[in-house]
Design an enzyme around this catalytic site. Structure first.
Site, PDB file in Angstrom:
ATOM      1  N   HIS A  38       0.803  -1.233   0.000  1.00  0.00           N
ATOM      2  CA  HIS A  38       0.000   0.000   0.000  1.00  0.00           C
ATOM      3  C   HIS A  38       0.836   1.283   0.000  1.00  0.00           C
ATOM      4  O   HIS A  38       0.546   2.237   0.730  1.00  0.00           O
ATOM      5  CB  HIS A  38      -0.949  -0.004   1.203  1.00  0.00           C
ATOM      6  CG  HIS A  38      -2.050  -1.024   1.109  1.00  0.00           C
ATOM      7  ND1 HIS A  38      -2.455  -1.596  -0.065  1.00  0.00           N
ATOM      8  CD2 HIS A  38      -2.843  -1.581   2.077  1.00  0.00           C
ATOM      9  CE1 HIS A  38      -3.445  -2.446   0.161  1.00  0.00           C
ATOM     10  NE2 HIS A  38      -3.695  -2.460   1.446  1.00  0.00           N
ATOM     11  N   HIS A  95      -9.752   2.410  -0.015  1.00  0.00           N
ATOM     12  CA  HIS A  95      -9.764   1.355   0.999  1.00  0.00           C
ATOM     13  C   HIS A  95     -10.881   1.521   2.039  1.00  0.00           C
ATOM     14  O   HIS A  95     -10.646   1.318   3.234  1.00  0.00           O
ATOM     15  CB  HIS A  95      -8.393   1.323   1.692  1.00  0.00           C
ATOM     16  CG  HIS A  95      -7.966  -0.019   2.175  1.00  0.00           C
ATOM     17  ND1 HIS A  95      -8.666  -0.731   3.138  1.00  0.00           N
ATOM     18  CD2 HIS A  95      -6.909  -0.803   1.855  1.00  0.00           C
ATOM     19  CE1 HIS A  95      -8.042  -1.870   3.383  1.00  0.00           C
ATOM     20  NE2 HIS A  95      -6.963  -1.941   2.612  1.00  0.00           N
ATOM     21  N   ASP A 122      -8.856 -12.339   0.943  1.00  0.00           N
ATOM     22  CA  ASP A 122      -7.957 -11.186   0.816  1.00  0.00           C
ATOM     23  C   ASP A 122      -7.205 -11.382  -0.499  1.00  0.00           C
ATOM     24  O   ASP A 122      -5.997 -11.571  -0.521  1.00  0.00           O
ATOM     25  CB  ASP A 122      -7.007 -11.121   2.030  1.00  0.00           C
ATOM     26  CG  ASP A 122      -6.250  -9.795   2.103  1.00  0.00           C
ATOM     27  OD1 ASP A 122      -6.454  -8.944   1.218  1.00  0.00           O
ATOM     28  OD2 ASP A 122      -5.462  -9.625   3.043  1.00  0.00           O
ATOM     29  N   GLU A 145     -11.493  -3.191  -3.206  1.00  0.00           N
ATOM     30  CA  GLU A 145     -10.465  -2.256  -3.660  1.00  0.00           C
ATOM     31  C   GLU A 145     -10.189  -2.538  -5.132  1.00  0.00           C
ATOM     32  O   GLU A 145      -9.572  -3.545  -5.469  1.00  0.00           O
ATOM     33  CB  GLU A 145      -9.177  -2.472  -2.853  1.00  0.00           C
ATOM     34  CG  GLU A 145      -9.353  -2.471  -1.358  1.00  0.00           C
ATOM     35  CD  GLU A 145      -8.222  -3.220  -0.641  1.00  0.00           C
ATOM     36  OE1 GLU A 145      -7.054  -3.035  -0.994  1.00  0.00           O
ATOM     37  OE2 GLU A 145      -8.523  -3.993   0.282  1.00  0.00           O
TER      38      GLU A 145
HETATM   39  C1  GLA Z   1      -5.333  -4.997   2.084  1.00  0.00           C
HETATM   40  C2  GLA Z   1      -4.381  -6.110   2.184  1.00  0.00           C
HETATM   41  C3  GLA Z   1      -4.658  -6.810   3.455  1.00  0.00           C
HETATM   42  C4  GLA Z   1      -4.532  -5.878   4.604  1.00  0.00           C
HETATM   43  C5  GLA Z   1      -5.473  -4.785   4.459  1.00  0.00           C
HETATM   44  C6  GLA Z   1      -5.339  -3.791   5.583  1.00  0.00           C
HETATM   45  O1  GLA Z   1      -6.569  -5.433   1.805  1.00  0.00           O
HETATM   46  O2  GLA Z   1      -4.449  -6.974   1.098  1.00  0.00           O
HETATM   47  O3  GLA Z   1      -3.800  -7.873   3.595  1.00  0.00           O
HETATM   48  O4  GLA Z   1      -3.261  -5.339   4.657  1.00  0.00           O
HETATM   49  O5  GLA Z   1      -5.265  -4.160   3.227  1.00  0.00           O
HETATM   50  O6  GLA Z   1      -5.180  -4.395   6.800  1.00  0.00           O
END
Ligand code: GLA
Length: 381
Positions: free
Chosen positions: A133, A207, A279, A344
């Site tokens: 990020h 986000h 994720d 996202e």
């Molecule tokens: C994203 C990442 C996750 C985590 C979140 C914030 O989605 O892929 O693994 O880091 O941001 O916690």
């Protein structure tokens, strides 16, 4: 007779016109102080209202959407994004990017390294051995320049930021601009653009953690999700893509038909173990660059529905697996595990090291553009 007819037509027209004016008059944008950063920079909070009374609060610190309201089937508003009431909390709590703009590069870059034009660039490493990020001080932690704008579609705030050559290890001076519009169609529309003076990589995203029951109200496991994707991006145990774009069919990653988030999240599947739940990036069907439906989320009890439209090739669906109840939100309620989900929109993770993935290289003189829309509606609308 004729005269009376003309009178009534004129009267009806006047009534229609005045109600339109009243409705339009309700759209507004105001700015107030949201405090100061530790370095003394002034931070503002923009309050956007559309003609229906839907409201978004957005700060120029990190481009964070602090709150966003949406109607349920009884026409009751709730704040559907996780966040804090005050700047201090965003500055000091271990904030997992709640509502923020992510840049220069959303998601992970393996080992924080990539090659561009024969040069190896080393980025800040902030997630195990990897870059996540945008690094230690990404676009979520900088103060953007804000400007309010009234548009025919609804109130908007334009945020701009100059990321200097070398920031977090990235090459090139990158000028980024993010416009949030709260449209009169009940959409939060995000238009991103950027340009650089030297080749670099870019992957901007947003986000927000959504909970369509209202922030702080239970987990999101009963929300029903549809993702318009035949494939997803499997990763290794550190969430770095293997390079494969795997078919979702027959796996817990198949959201082609609406399915409750919690229905399969605890299944014994290697990818779910690696992600601690969902994720992962899904490969959105259709042509990248065209605005198309990426996902729909429907909350069955109160009936809020959110659609996500994007020009991006992928969408990271993250189910708040790392929330642990230690953060307390705007209504004074804690945020336990899986009490919010993120969609996202973005390019695939680690694209700079994956030549087969759609490119994230941005060259001098070739502007970057991307659009994502979070659209709110009620069932049957
Ligand atoms: C994203 C990442 C996750 C985590 C979140 C914030 O989605 O892929 O693994 O880091 O941001 O916690």
């Amino acid at each position: 007779m004729k005269r009376r007819y003309i009178y009534s037509v004129v009267l009806t027209l006047l009534l229609l016109l005045s109600s339109a004016v009243v409705a339009l008059a309700q759209a507004s944008i105001t700015k107030q102080s949201f405090g100061k950063t530790a370095a003394g920079e002034n931070v503002d909070l923009y309050i956007l209202k559309n003609v229906h009374g839907m409201e978004a609060k957005i700060t120029n610190y990190g481009g964070i959407v602090v709150s966003l309201t949406a109607l349920d089937r009884n026409r009751a508003y709730a704040d559907v994004v996780l966040g804090f009431n005050d700047l201090e909390s965003y500055l000091t709590k271990n904030d997992p990017y709640l509502g923020a703009i992510i840049g220069r590069f959303g998601n992970r870059i393996a080992k924080g390294r990539f090659n561009l034009n024969g040069v190896e660039y080393k980025l800040a490493v902030n997630n195990g051995e990897n870059h996540l990020h945008g690094g230690i001080k990404g676009f979520d932690k900088v103060v953007w320049t804000g400007r309010e704008m009234s548009t025919p579609n609804g109130p908007a705030v334009v945020l701009t930021y100059l990321s200097k050559d070398g920031e977090e290890g990235y090459p090139g001076n990158l000028r980024a601009s993010v416009t949030y519009t709260l449209t009169n169609k009940n959409e939060l529309r995000i238009d991103y653009s950027a340009s650089t003076d030297k080749a670099t990589v870019i992957n901007l995203t947003h986000h927000s953690y959504f909970n369509l029951l209202g922030e702080g109200n239970s987990d999101i496991l009963q929300h029903r999700v549809t993702i318009n994707a035949d494939r997803f991006v499997p990763t290794d145990a550190e969430s770095i893509p293997t390079g494969e774009l795997a078919k979702v069919v027959g796996t817990p990653f198949d959201f082609l038909k609406a399915t409750a988030i919690g229905a399969r999240i605890n299944q014994d599947h290697e990818q779910l173990k690696f992600g601690n739940g969902y994720d992962h990036t899904w490969v959105i069907n259709g042509r990248p660059g065209t605005l198309r439906l990426a996902a729909t989320v429907a909350e069955p009890v109160q009936g809020r529905v959110m659609e996500v439209w994007t020009t991006e090739p992928g969408v990271q669906f993250y189910t708040g697996n790392f929330l642990d109840g230690s953060l307390t939100g705007k209504a004074g309620k804690p945020y336990p595990r899986r009490s919010g989900f993120c969609l996202e929109t973005q390019h695939y993770p680690d694209s700079p090291n994956q030549p087969a993935f759609p490119t994230t290289t941005l060259r001098r003189g070739a502007p970057f553009r991307s659009t994502t829309i979070y659209r709110f509606r009620m069932p049957g609308q």
